[in-house]
Design a protein around this motif. Structure first.
Motif, PDB file in Angstrom:
ATOM      1  N   ASP A  79       0.810  -1.217   0.000  1.00 47.85           N
ATOM      2  CA  ASP A  79       0.000   0.000   0.000  1.00 47.85           C
ATOM      3  C   ASP A  79       0.844   1.270   0.000  1.00 47.85           C
ATOM      4  O   ASP A  79       0.331   2.356  -0.277  1.00 47.85           O
ATOM      5  CB  ASP A  79      -0.955   0.016   1.199  1.00 47.85           C
ATOM      6  CG  ASP A  79      -0.229  -0.182   2.513  1.00 47.85           C
ATOM      7  OD1 ASP A  79       0.221  -1.320   2.761  1.00 47.85           O
ATOM      8  OD2 ASP A  79      -0.084   0.790   3.283  1.00 47.85           O
ATOM      9  N   LEU A 204      -4.616  -3.051   3.101  1.00 44.86           N
ATOM     10  CA  LEU A 204      -5.365  -1.795   3.082  1.00 44.86           C
ATOM     11  C   LEU A 204      -5.696  -1.420   1.645  1.00 44.86           C
ATOM     12  O   LEU A 204      -4.811  -1.327   0.792  1.00 44.86           O
ATOM     13  CB  LEU A 204      -4.546  -0.686   3.739  1.00 44.86           C
ATOM     14  CG  LEU A 204      -5.160   0.713   3.723  1.00 44.86           C
ATOM     15  CD1 LEU A 204      -6.464   0.748   4.506  1.00 44.86           C
ATOM     16  CD2 LEU A 204      -4.169   1.737   4.260  1.00 44.86           C
ATOM     17  N   ASP A 206      -8.769   1.046  -0.801  1.00 42.62           N
ATOM     18  CA  ASP A 206      -9.754   2.120  -0.696  1.00 42.62           C
ATOM     19  C   ASP A 206     -11.074   1.598  -0.147  1.00 42.62           C
ATOM     20  O   ASP A 206     -11.771   2.294   0.604  1.00 42.62           O
ATOM     21  CB  ASP A 206      -9.974   2.776  -2.061  1.00 42.62           C
ATOM     22  CG  ASP A 206      -8.763   3.583  -2.527  1.00 42.62           C
ATOM     23  OD1 ASP A 206      -7.959   3.984  -1.654  1.00 42.62           O
ATOM     24  OD2 ASP A 206      -8.634   3.809  -3.743  1.00 42.62           O
ATOM     25  N   ARG A 209     -10.740   1.099   3.866  1.00 40.96           N
ATOM     26  CA  ARG A 209     -10.154   2.136   4.726  1.00 40.96           C
ATOM     27  C   ARG A 209     -11.169   2.521   5.810  1.00 40.96           C
ATOM     28  O   ARG A 209     -12.346   2.671   5.553  1.00 40.96           O
ATOM     29  CB  ARG A 209      -9.763   3.355   3.900  1.00 40.96           C
ATOM     30  CG  ARG A 209      -8.984   4.396   4.685  1.00 40.96           C
ATOM     31  CD  ARG A 209      -8.507   5.511   3.775  1.00 40.96           C
ATOM     32  NE  ARG A 209      -7.558   5.028   2.766  1.00 40.96           N
ATOM     33  CZ  ARG A 209      -6.259   4.868   2.989  1.00 40.96           C
ATOM     34  NH1 ARG A 209      -5.748   5.157   4.171  1.00 40.96           N
ATOM     35  NH2 ARG A 209      -5.473   4.425   2.020  1.00 40.96           N
ATOM     36  N   ASN A 210     -10.694   2.631   7.051  1.00 43.04           N
ATOM     37  CA  ASN A 210     -11.561   2.933   8.201  1.00 43.04           C
ATOM     38  C   ASN A 210     -12.677   1.899   8.356  1.00 43.04           C
ATOM     39  O   ASN A 210     -13.808   2.222   8.737  1.00 43.04           O
ATOM     40  CB  ASN A 210     -12.155   4.337   8.096  1.00 43.04           C
ATOM     41  CG  ASN A 210     -11.105   5.422   8.268  1.00 43.04           C
ATOM     42  OD1 ASN A 210     -10.098   5.219   8.953  1.00 43.04           O
ATOM     43  ND2 ASN A 210     -11.330   6.569   7.662  1.00 43.04           N
ATOM     44  N   ARG A 231      -2.642  -2.882   8.791  1.00 46.01           N
ATOM     45  CA  ARG A 231      -2.370  -1.503   8.414  1.00 46.01           C
ATOM     46  C   ARG A 231      -3.221  -0.558   9.252  1.00 46.01           C
ATOM     47  O   ARG A 231      -4.406  -0.806   9.495  1.00 46.01           O
ATOM     48  CB  ARG A 231      -2.660  -1.278   6.922  1.00 46.01           C
ATOM     49  CG  ARG A 231      -1.634  -1.920   5.989  1.00 46.01           C
ATOM     50  CD  ARG A 231      -0.277  -1.240   6.130  1.00 46.01           C
ATOM     51  NE  ARG A 231       0.729  -1.753   5.217  1.00 46.01           N
ATOM     52  CZ  ARG A 231       1.593  -2.719   5.501  1.00 46.01           C
ATOM     53  NH1 ARG A 231       1.536  -3.309   6.694  1.00 46.01           N
ATOM     54  NH2 ARG A 231       2.496  -3.103   4.626  1.00 46.01           N
ATOM     55  N   GLY A 233      -4.518   2.266   8.606  1.00 46.62           N
ATOM     56  CA  GLY A 233      -5.634   2.885   7.916  1.00 46.62           C
ATOM     57  C   GLY A 233      -6.917   2.079   7.934  1.00 46.62           C
ATOM     58  O   GLY A 233      -7.970   2.575   7.543  1.00 46.62           O
ATOM     59  N   GLU A 236     -10.445   3.737  12.064  1.00 46.50           N
ATOM     60  CA  GLU A 236     -10.652   5.159  12.321  1.00 46.50           C
ATOM     61  C   GLU A 236     -10.224   5.403  13.774  1.00 46.50           C
ATOM     62  O   GLU A 236     -10.937   5.045  14.717  1.00 46.50           O
ATOM     63  CB  GLU A 236     -12.114   5.539  12.115  1.00 46.50           C
ATOM     64  CG  GLU A 236     -12.376   7.025  12.247  1.00 46.50           C
ATOM     65  CD  GLU A 236     -13.837   7.363  12.076  1.00 46.50           C
ATOM     66  OE1 GLU A 236     -14.184   8.526  12.341  1.00 46.50           O
ATOM     67  OE2 GLU A 236     -14.637   6.475  11.699  1.00 46.50           O
ATOM     68  N   GLU A 237      -9.057   6.002  13.952  1.00 47.61           N
ATOM     69  CA  GLU A 237      -8.429   6.028  15.267  1.00 47.61           C
ATOM     70  C   GLU A 237      -9.240   6.811  16.294  1.00 47.61           C
ATOM     71  O   GLU A 237      -9.302   6.422  17.466  1.00 47.61           O
ATOM     72  CB  GLU A 237      -7.003   6.560  15.148  1.00 47.61           C
ATOM     73  CG  GLU A 237      -6.095   5.596  14.382  1.00 47.61           C
ATOM     74  CD  GLU A 237      -4.644   6.032  14.332  1.00 47.61           C
ATOM     75  OE1 GLU A 237      -4.380   7.232  14.567  1.00 47.61           O
ATOM     76  OE2 GLU A 237      -3.780   5.175  14.064  1.00 47.61           O
ATOM     77  N   SER A 258      -2.179   4.932  11.563  1.00 51.90           N
ATOM     78  CA  SER A 258      -2.478   5.691  10.352  1.00 51.90           C
ATOM     79  C   SER A 258      -1.283   6.493   9.880  1.00 51.90           C
ATOM     80  O   SER A 258      -1.026   6.614   8.680  1.00 51.90           O
ATOM     81  CB  SER A 258      -3.675   6.625  10.600  1.00 51.90           C
ATOM     82  OG  SER A 258      -4.843   5.869  10.819  1.00 51.90           O
TER      83      SER A 258
END
Length: 309
Positions: A79, A204, A206, A209-210, A231, A233, A236-237, A258
């Motif tokens: 990635d 990871l 698109d 992601r999150n 990963r 990403g 969502e931290e 992230s």
């Protein structure tokens, strides 16, 4: 005749891997190279190959190296490489898939156990002179359900370990086939609902992601454990922080973030409920050699296929 150059985006490579690359000049980018450093070195040395350990390799770096033929990842996750840019320029991207599976799976297990048994916290309390035998209760993992997202080499290695602990293993991976009997394939909704612990083992993209966010964490059991050796990403931290603080997540064992290295004022630091390691799941003495050898061989397979045939 000037020898061709291979750029290593790190300060070192396993000696066994270097032996395979004796026909090339080797240039190192240093311990913590930034993307601009890679671009500068590409412009300066015009490498025919880049072995990627750290930093990103994007279109600018590729354009700065007109002789570049292959980008070889020192590991399985690509990635950090702009694969679309590479494809449009006729540059092959290859990865050392599976060679660090044992190392990463063991790190995931260590983080899971540390979260369930409060190992770091109890160690710190013991060193401070406390004896919490009468007040502490840890979590027993046997007969509980572990949900795995990603059932590739690492995920399946970890699944075998979890099964050995007596856990029920469920997993989500739309690409996985021929799963062992002890892994039950489920959809994500079932995984969120049934898991007592969730461990991430997917690349990871698109699309994911999150993946772990406020909405999906809210669908999980209260007191779920989250482990991520994949990963940063994928999570969502801010949502994970809130979930740990509220008790929706019992504990999070994280080996990736992230933004790496983690910034000094990151909110996970000094936060109860987080057990952190600096993305070293795949960094063992054995994996270091195996990933280096695989990355070198993968690069040579493109540069001089006859030499590795």
């Amino acid at each position: 005749m000037k020898r061709e150059t291979i750029l290593i985006t790190a300060a070192d490579l396993a000696p066994q891997a270097l032996e395979l690359l004796t026909g090339y000049d080797i240039v190192y980018a240093g311990k913590t190279p930034a993307e601009d450093d890679i671009i500068h070195l590409c412009r300066q040395h015009d490498p025919v190959a880049i072995i990627v350990r750290y930093s990103k390799v994007g279109a600018q770096a590729m354009d700065a190296a007109p002789s570049l033929k292959v980008i070889s990842k020192h590991g399985s996750g690509t990635d950090t490489i702009d694969k679309e840019a590479a494809k449009s320029r006729g540059i092959e991207v290859v990865a050392a898939v599976g060679v660090n599976a044992a190392a990463v799976a063991e790190q995931a297990l260590a983080l899971l156990l540390a979260c369930a048994k409060s190992i770091p916290q109890l160690d710190e309390r013991m060193h401070q002179g406390h004896w919490d035998k009468s007040t502490h209760k840890s979590l027993e993992l046997g007969a509980r359900t572990i949900g795995l997202i990603g059932l590739g080499a690492i995920g399946l290695r970890f699944a075998k370990m979890a099964d050995a602990l007596g856990m029920r293993v469920i997993g989500f991976d739309p690409f996985a086939k021929n799963l062992p009997d002890y892994v039950q394939s489920v959809d994500l909704e079932t995984l969120w609902r049934d898991s007592d612990a969730i461990s991430l083992h997917c690349p990871l993209m698109d699309e994911n992601r999150n993946l772990l966010n406020a909405e999906t964490l809210a669908r999980c059991k209260r007191g779920v454990i989250v482990v991520n050796t994949a990963r940063g990403g994928l999570i969502e931290e801010a949502a994970l922080l809130a979930a740990v603080q509220s008790g929706q997540v019992l504990a999070a064992g994280l080996d990736s973030f992230s933004v790496e290295p983690m910034v000094p004022d990151h909110p996970f630091r000094h936060q109860p409920g987080f057990i952190l390691s600096p993305h070293i799941g795949g960094v063992t003495s054995d994996a270091y050699v195996n990933m280096g050898l695989s990355a070198a061989r993968n690069a040579l397979a493109v540069l001089s296929p006859a030499a590795v045939a």
